[in-house]
Every structure is written in C-alpha cells, then in structure tokens.
Scaffold this motif. Structure first.
Motif, PDB file in Angstrom:
ATOM      1  N   LYS A   1      29.373   4.878 -22.815  1.00 57.44           N
ATOM      2  CA  LYS A   1      29.663   6.327 -23.624  1.00 57.44           C
ATOM      3  C   LYS A   1      29.826   7.432 -22.666  1.00 57.44           C
ATOM      4  O   LYS A   1      30.826   8.107 -22.892  1.00 57.44           O
ATOM      5  CB  LYS A   1      28.326   6.640 -24.458  1.00 57.44           C
ATOM      6  CG  LYS A   1      28.408   5.831 -25.699  1.00 57.44           C
ATOM      7  CD  LYS A   1      26.983   6.011 -26.425  1.00 57.44           C
ATOM      8  CE  LYS A   1      26.720   7.322 -26.930  1.00 57.44           C
ATOM      9  NZ  LYS A   1      25.695   7.466 -27.797  1.00 57.44           N
TER      10      LYS A   1
ATOM     11  N   ALA B   1      33.359   6.984 -21.180  1.00 56.06           N
ATOM     12  CA  ALA B   1      34.458   7.381 -22.071  1.00 56.06           C
ATOM     13  C   ALA B   1      34.392   8.932 -22.082  1.00 56.06           C
ATOM     14  O   ALA B   1      35.502   9.372 -22.531  1.00 56.06           O
ATOM     15  CB  ALA B   1      33.840   7.036 -23.437  1.00 56.06           C
ATOM     16  N   GLN B   2      33.479   9.755 -21.659  1.00 54.19           N
ATOM     17  CA  GLN B   2      33.671  11.170 -21.796  1.00 54.19           C
ATOM     18  C   GLN B   2      34.077  11.977 -20.288  1.00 54.19           C
ATOM     19  O   GLN B   2      34.096  13.082 -20.373  1.00 54.19           O
ATOM     20  CB  GLN B   2      32.082  11.727 -22.149  1.00 54.19           C
ATOM     21  CG  GLN B   2      31.781  11.258 -23.436  1.00 54.19           C
ATOM     22  CD  GLN B   2      30.211  11.838 -23.893  1.00 54.19           C
ATOM     23  OE1 GLN B   2      29.915  12.665 -23.063  1.00 54.19           O
ATOM     24  NE2 GLN B   2      29.994  11.430 -25.063  1.00 54.19           N
TER      25      GLN B   2
ATOM     26  N   PRO C   1      41.593   9.404 -26.601  1.00 56.66           N
ATOM     27  CA  PRO C   1      40.725   8.208 -26.825  1.00 56.66           C
ATOM     28  C   PRO C   1      40.563   7.448 -25.322  1.00 56.66           C
ATOM     29  O   PRO C   1      41.731   7.495 -24.595  1.00 56.66           O
ATOM     30  CB  PRO C   1      41.399   7.078 -27.798  1.00 56.66           C
ATOM     31  CG  PRO C   1      42.191   8.165 -28.556  1.00 56.66           C
ATOM     32  CD  PRO C   1      42.591   9.276 -27.684  1.00 56.66           C
TER      33      PRO C   1
ATOM     34  N   ALA D   1      36.081   2.217 -23.411  1.00 55.79           N
ATOM     35  CA  ALA D   1      34.293   2.312 -23.180  1.00 55.79           C
ATOM     36  C   ALA D   1      33.772   0.948 -23.308  1.00 55.79           C
ATOM     37  O   ALA D   1      33.441   0.378 -24.333  1.00 55.79           O
ATOM     38  CB  ALA D   1      33.733   3.385 -24.161  1.00 55.79           C
TER      39      ALA D   1
ATOM     40  N   GLY E   1      36.297   5.173 -27.145  1.00 56.40           N
ATOM     41  CA  GLY E   1      35.587   6.351 -27.506  1.00 56.40           C
ATOM     42  C   GLY E   1      36.594   7.485 -27.663  1.00 56.40           C
ATOM     43  O   GLY E   1      37.617   7.538 -26.842  1.00 56.40           O
ATOM     44  N   CYS E   2      36.506   8.365 -28.656  1.00 58.54           N
ATOM     45  CA  CYS E   2      37.025   9.348 -28.818  1.00 58.54           C
ATOM     46  C   CYS E   2      36.177  10.452 -29.061  1.00 58.54           C
ATOM     47  O   CYS E   2      35.476  10.731 -30.095  1.00 58.54           O
ATOM     48  CB  CYS E   2      38.097   9.475 -30.196  1.00 58.54           C
ATOM     49  SG  CYS E   2      39.319  10.648 -30.200  1.00 58.54           S
ATOM     50  N   ARG E   3      36.385  11.470 -27.997  1.00 60.26           N
ATOM     51  CA  ARG E   3      35.508  12.457 -28.251  1.00 60.26           C
ATOM     52  C   ARG E   3      35.886  13.752 -28.913  1.00 60.26           C
ATOM     53  O   ARG E   3      36.923  14.198 -28.879  1.00 60.26           O
ATOM     54  CB  ARG E   3      34.608  13.018 -26.904  1.00 60.26           C
ATOM     55  CG  ARG E   3      33.629  14.090 -26.848  1.00 60.26           C
ATOM     56  CD  ARG E   3      33.199  14.215 -25.270  1.00 60.26           C
ATOM     57  NE  ARG E   3      34.152  14.220 -24.387  1.00 60.26           N
ATOM     58  CZ  ARG E   3      34.155  15.568 -23.788  1.00 60.26           C
ATOM     59  NH1 ARG E   3      33.501  16.770 -23.859  1.00 60.26           N
ATOM     60  NH2 ARG E   3      35.191  15.706 -22.732  1.00 60.26           N
TER      61      ARG E   3
ATOM     62  N   THR F   1      31.177  11.656 -29.615  1.00 58.53           N
ATOM     63  CA  THR F   1      32.026  10.610 -29.360  1.00 58.53           C
ATOM     64  C   THR F   1      32.085   9.633 -30.572  1.00 58.53           C
ATOM     65  O   THR F   1      31.007   8.988 -31.004  1.00 58.53           O
ATOM     66  CB  THR F   1      31.737   9.952 -28.121  1.00 58.53           C
ATOM     67  OG1 THR F   1      31.812  11.001 -26.964  1.00 58.53           O
ATOM     68  CG2 THR F   1      32.821   8.841 -27.616  1.00 58.53           C
TER      69      THR F   1
ATOM     70  N   PHE G   1      33.587   5.987 -31.992  1.00 60.79           N
ATOM     71  CA  PHE G   1      34.255   4.730 -31.324  1.00 60.79           C
ATOM     72  C   PHE G   1      34.820   3.689 -32.232  1.00 60.79           C
ATOM     73  O   PHE G   1      34.551   4.020 -33.486  1.00 60.79           O
ATOM     74  CB  PHE G   1      32.863   3.672 -30.679  1.00 60.79           C
ATOM     75  CG  PHE G   1      32.295   4.479 -29.576  1.00 60.79           C
ATOM     76  CD1 PHE G   1      32.691   4.190 -28.331  1.00 60.79           C
ATOM     77  CD2 PHE G   1      31.185   5.250 -29.745  1.00 60.79           C
ATOM     78  CE1 PHE G   1      32.164   4.871 -27.266  1.00 60.79           C
ATOM     79  CE2 PHE G   1      30.752   5.888 -28.685  1.00 60.79           C
ATOM     80  CZ  PHE G   1      31.172   5.858 -27.259  1.00 60.79           C
TER      81      PHE G   1
ATOM     82  N   ALA H   1      39.603   4.854 -33.084  1.00 61.56           N
ATOM     83  CA  ALA H   1      38.575   5.600 -32.647  1.00 61.56           C
ATOM     84  C   ALA H   1      39.057   7.287 -33.109  1.00 61.56           C
ATOM     85  O   ALA H   1      38.186   7.958 -33.325  1.00 61.56           O
ATOM     86  CB  ALA H   1      38.423   5.569 -31.132  1.00 61.56           C
TER      87      ALA H   1
END
Length: 124
Positions: free
Chosen positions: A7, A10-11, A40, A43, A48-50, A63, A65, A72
């Motif tokens: 996670k 992914a950020q 995206p 991850a 992941g897409c925040r 985020t 997933f 995502a």
C-alpha cells in the motif's frame, strides 16, 4: 512484500490524473473542496488507485485496489462518489459542483444509486 508495504509503495510514485473542485456554501461564503484522483500504480499482486478529498476539517486519503488499473480506478471513482453523497455537507445541502441539487459527477456503486441526484441520476 508485506501488505502495508504494498500500500505504501502504491502511494509513493503516483501523479494526479483527474481533479475536480466542488464548493461548500457556508454563511461566511464558499469553501473549495478539491478532489484528486491519482494514477493507478502496481501494489504487489494488485493495483492501487489513490484519491484525496480536501474537506474543511481535513484531507481524506484512501487507496482503492483492483485486479488491474481499470478496476482500481473505477473503485476509486465510486468511492469518491460514495464519500460525497454520504458526507454531512451533502446531507445539509451545502455541497455543490455546478449548481445545487445537480449532483457531483462521480459514479457510485449500485448499492448507493438511490442517493444520486440531478444529472447524476440521468448520466451515471
């Protein structure tokens, strides 16, 4: 890689791919509420897409997933819609995008469709 490390990874390298500014109408004037959706990112075995929502009381960061970037992104957009429609500002009728009561332009999952208003009912 541990789930929390996935996670965090992914950020760290995302960039904003979409941005929308809504408004909260208060007695003292309008306050901007910016929504940002990030690209995206892989991850681990997921993607992941925040997104972030700049509420007056602080920035909400989450985020979502999916199996791939499309899933995502869809989950992130739906969660933004869910957050907006379930906010205290929506309930108070003070959150607007273009015009009061016309919706916010974000999709919601099927279980939340009864919350939609205005153009969102017809187009999402």
């Amino acid at each position: 890689m541990e789930w929390n490390e996935e996670k965090k990874a992914a950020q760290t390298t995302e960039h904003v791919v979409a941005r929308r500014t809504l408004s909260i109408i208060e007695a003292t004037g309008e306050r901007a509420v910016e929504v940002r959706v990030y690209a995206p990112q892989p991850a681990g075995s997921a993607v992941g897409c925040r997104y972030e929502i700049d509420w007056p009381h602080g920035t909400q960061k989450m985020t979502m997933f999916g199996f791939d970037g499309v899933q995502a992104l869809v989950h992130a957009l739906q969660m933004v819609g869910t957050e907006l429609y379930n906010s205290r500002y929506h309930e108070a009728g003070t959150l607007i995008f273009d015009k009061p009561g016309m919706g916010y332009g974000f999709p919601v999952p099927p279980s939340e469709r009864s919350l939609l208003q205005g153009n969102d009912v017809d187009f999402l």
